[in-house]
Design an enzyme around this catalytic site. Sequence first.
Site, PDB file in Angstrom:
ATOM      1  N   ASN A  67     -11.079  10.335  -4.044  1.00 45.24           N
ATOM      2  CA  ASN A  67     -11.400   9.679  -2.775  1.00 45.24           C
ATOM      3  C   ASN A  67     -12.493   8.624  -2.931  1.00 45.24           C
ATOM      4  O   ASN A  67     -12.253   7.440  -2.725  1.00 45.24           O
ATOM      5  CB  ASN A  67     -11.834  10.705  -1.729  1.00 45.24           C
ATOM      6  CG  ASN A  67     -10.672  11.220  -0.915  1.00 45.24           C
ATOM      7  OD1 ASN A  67      -9.530  10.801  -1.109  1.00 45.24           O
ATOM      8  ND2 ASN A  67     -10.952  12.131   0.004  1.00 45.24           N
ATOM      9  N   GLU A  68     -13.700   9.082  -3.282  1.00 52.07           N
ATOM     10  CA  GLU A  68     -14.806   8.134  -3.376  1.00 52.07           C
ATOM     11  C   GLU A  68     -15.938   8.698  -4.209  1.00 52.07           C
ATOM     12  O   GLU A  68     -16.067   9.916  -4.379  1.00 52.07           O
ATOM     13  CB  GLU A  68     -15.341   7.756  -1.994  1.00 52.07           C
ATOM     14  CG  GLU A  68     -16.166   8.816  -1.300  1.00 52.07           C
ATOM     15  CD  GLU A  68     -15.358   9.864  -0.567  1.00 52.07           C
ATOM     16  OE1 GLU A  68     -15.755  11.057  -0.635  1.00 52.07           O
ATOM     17  OE2 GLU A  68     -14.356   9.502   0.062  1.00 52.07           O
ATOM     18  N   ASN A  76     -15.056   6.746   3.825  1.00 52.08           N
ATOM     19  CA  ASN A  76     -15.208   5.295   3.868  1.00 52.08           C
ATOM     20  C   ASN A  76     -14.946   4.741   5.265  1.00 52.08           C
ATOM     21  O   ASN A  76     -15.686   3.884   5.761  1.00 52.08           O
ATOM     22  CB  ASN A  76     -14.248   4.660   2.859  1.00 52.08           C
ATOM     23  CG  ASN A  76     -14.190   3.152   2.965  1.00 52.08           C
ATOM     24  OD1 ASN A  76     -15.124   2.452   2.602  1.00 52.08           O
ATOM     25  ND2 ASN A  76     -13.074   2.644   3.473  1.00 52.08           N
ATOM     26  N   ASP A  88      -6.921  19.076   3.770  1.00 49.43           N
ATOM     27  CA  ASP A  88      -7.163  18.008   2.807  1.00 49.43           C
ATOM     28  C   ASP A  88      -8.139  18.428   1.715  1.00 49.43           C
ATOM     29  O   ASP A  88      -8.049  17.961   0.580  1.00 49.43           O
ATOM     30  CB  ASP A  88      -7.681  16.760   3.527  1.00 49.43           C
ATOM     31  CG  ASP A  88      -6.613  16.114   4.402  1.00 49.43           C
ATOM     32  OD1 ASP A  88      -5.419  16.268   4.080  1.00 49.43           O
ATOM     33  OD2 ASP A  88      -6.973  15.467   5.399  1.00 49.43           O
TER      34      ASP A  88
END
Length: 256
Positions: A115-116, A159, A45
């Site tokens: 993603n974040e 998260n 990933d």
Amino acid sequence: MSGNLHIHFTTNGSPEANTAADRLIARYEQAPLKSADVVVALGGDGLMLQTLHRVMKTGIPVYGMNFGSVGFMMNGFSEDDLQQRLEAVQRTRIFPLSMQVLDTSGKTQVALALNEVSLFRSTYQAAKIQIIVDGETRLDELICDGVLLSTPAGSTAYNLSAHGPILPIEAQLLALTPISPFRPRRWRGAILSNHAEVRFITREAEKRPVSAVADNVEFQNVLEVTVKEDRTHGVTLLFDPGTSLEERVLSEQFRF
């Protein structure tokens, strides 16, 4: 996608992935990135995120094959019928968050996060962070190890580890999640519209330094961080039929 696709292969650098890439290139040829129809990423990933950032301005879709540990965004590896597999893929379009950072030196910097966006305390002392949503203070002071704002695609990553909610991949929502909150102790975060603009202001910035991270890009000693979804950028992930990112996110909600 149709016809004989021009494929650009990239790897995470592991011996296994490099060996697989050599075999695939010998069989399907290596196209230059600028003329590729699709990028095939061999790794985990982390490589997928790096590759998506790399192709964000090109519009080239990315098909991952897992040579990592989790491989949530990757497909299984096979040398056979790659052209046919790429013709049959399911496509998922995702959009990043734009992070604008003002640091203690007065410098402003910008980065994108698929993603974040996360804020973290940089020393042994807890961070103190004010949270403003669309110009209104929603939390005057969060005392914590940090806080993050996640896209639906990132909601099953850090998260989720921070006990934030899993968001359906097509939901027009963002997850605001505290990391080890001390006060208010029972605040578990919020689910926001993807149109929201979230501003984080650090308190006692010199005494309690905070860093801000957009995926793998980090800035130190931040004073303010402003985050909102950026629809002018986007990336396309490719998955084998029946294993779409939408299905993976849904299945993750039923894991124990």
